[in-house]
Write an enzyme that holds these catalytic residues in place. Structure first.
Site: not given
Length: 406
Positions: A242, A269, A332, A335, A359, A369
């Protein structure tokens, strides 16, 4: 003898405090510092007590006599004036702490102690400022939905739909906090969900056409502005973090030997540490920047201000100067560029790509996991992606990606 204003004004301080009696237990206490304080001596349930009434001349002689009379009336009704005054003092203190202004400020300070990012705190304070003029003075338990709606409608009428959404969401968080701390019973902001028009989501502009990506990379190579901005631009497509995470990068986070960039949770974030594998090309860009900025804290310091990072609009402004319009590419957008082309390549699992993009996994058990999973794949993907960017930059013929998954 009853007191007079003339006698009070003539009273001079002495080495020790002394009293000037009026009548009915009322007297003026004169302190060594020159203070003149009204006191009432009385008995309640057989016990002698004293009641502070005020200060002279803020409280005149006549006002002091009226206050003393009111205290005696209260006492005749079975109430201790001193106890009543303590209750009033506690009530005022509590009232000051239960206004929307006080509770919302407390909530923001709580968010700061929890380590929320500076950008998040700024947004919280911004939303709070919208609400203070209308309900800041109101006891939080008494705020009605229509009072909040008036603020939101004002924003809606100006076309600030996203502002209205954020303002309502902030108010709801504050009210829920007030409920949790026993200062409110309900969250009136929750009742306003859907009461104003919802903002239409906008996809941030990004270049995803292979040929146009090559044009962008060559433009970055030719960028003639500030060298710090140029290095930030050059690194953006390789690491696709970001914009805020990039511009606030610190040298202490870069491990050249391990070829990783460890971004602390406080800046992420999702509030969890993110580790970025660095390709040879990324390491080379960091090394070039290190030659010029390693003596400071930030990898990409602001021009002339080594103690501050690049501003949030620097990379976007540079893209505009290079001729890439707002509807074509944003900071941005790097990304989205990486996400699109990596997925289209068919070479990498979607899980590895999502982890590289940091994310959040909506399945919390699965997220635990997968936190350390796909690392080897991400390392290989980082190098492949940088090599692929080099190919696009050189303008070679690009063949369509195969659809088969890896």
């Amino acid at each position: 003898m009853a007191l007079t204003d003339t006698g009070i004004r003539a009273a001079k301080p002495r080495e020790r405090e002394y009293k000037l009696a009026d009548s009915g237990g009322l007297y003026l206490l004169v302190t060594p510092s020159g203070g003149r304080l009204w006191r009432l001596k009385y008995r309640f349930l057989g016990i002698e007590r004293k009641l502070a009434l005020g200060k002279y001349p803020a409280m005149t002689l006549g006002e002091a006599r009226k206050a003393a009379h009111a205290a005696k009336v209260s006492m005749s009704g079975g109430d201790d004036p001193s106890a009543a005054k303590r209750r009033e003092r506690v009530a005022r203190k509590l009232a000051a702490g239960i206004t929307f202004a006080a509770v919302s400020q407390e909530y923001v300070e709580k968010a700061e102690r929890e380590g929320r990012s500076p950008a998040t705190i700024t947004k919280l304070r911004w939303a709070r400022e919208w609400l203070l003029p209308a309900i800041g003075h109101r006891p939080i338990s008494e705020v009605e939905p229509h009072e909040l709606l008036a603020v939101l409608k004002q924003q809606e009428n100006k076309g600030n739909l996203e502002t209205a959404r954020r303002t309502r969401a902030f108010a709801s968080r504050v009210f829920r906090y007030a409920v949790a701390t026993a200062r409110a019973k309900t969250d009136p902001a929750a009742l306003l969900l859907g009461a104003v028009a919802a903002p239409q989501p906008k996809n941030l502009a990004a270049i995803i056409d292979a040929k146009r990506v090559g044009d962008l990379l060559r433009a970055i190579d030719a960028y003639s502005g500030n060298f710090t901005t140029r290095y930030a631009l050059a690194l953006s497509p390789h690491v696709f973090v970001r914009p805020g995470e990039l511009r606030q990068a610190e040298w202490s986070e870069i491990d050249f030997d391990a070829a990783i960039w460890r971004i602390p949770a406080a800046r992420m974030k999702q509030r969890r540490e993110h580790v970025v594998p660095l390709s040879r090309q990324s390491l080379a860009i960091f090394a070039a920047a290190r030659e010029l900025t390693c003596h400071g804290r930030y990898v990409f310091p602001a021009m002339g201000k080594q103690d501050r990072p690049l501003s949030e609009n620097t990379v976007t402004a540079a893209l505009r100067r290079m001729g890439f319009a707002a509807d074509e590419m944003t900071a941005h957008g790097f990304r989205a560029m990486a996400s699109t082309l990596l997925n289209e390549s068919g070479k990498w699992s979607s899980d590895a790509i999502e982890r590289a993009l940091s994310h959040r996994d909506t399945d919390q058990i699965r997220a635990v996991y997968h936190r350390g999973a796909h690392w080897k794949e991400r390392v290989a993907m980082a190098q492949w992606w940088s090599d692929h960017l080099d190919t696009l930059r050189e303008g070679a013929t690009i063949l369509p990606f195969a659809n088969a998954a890896r």
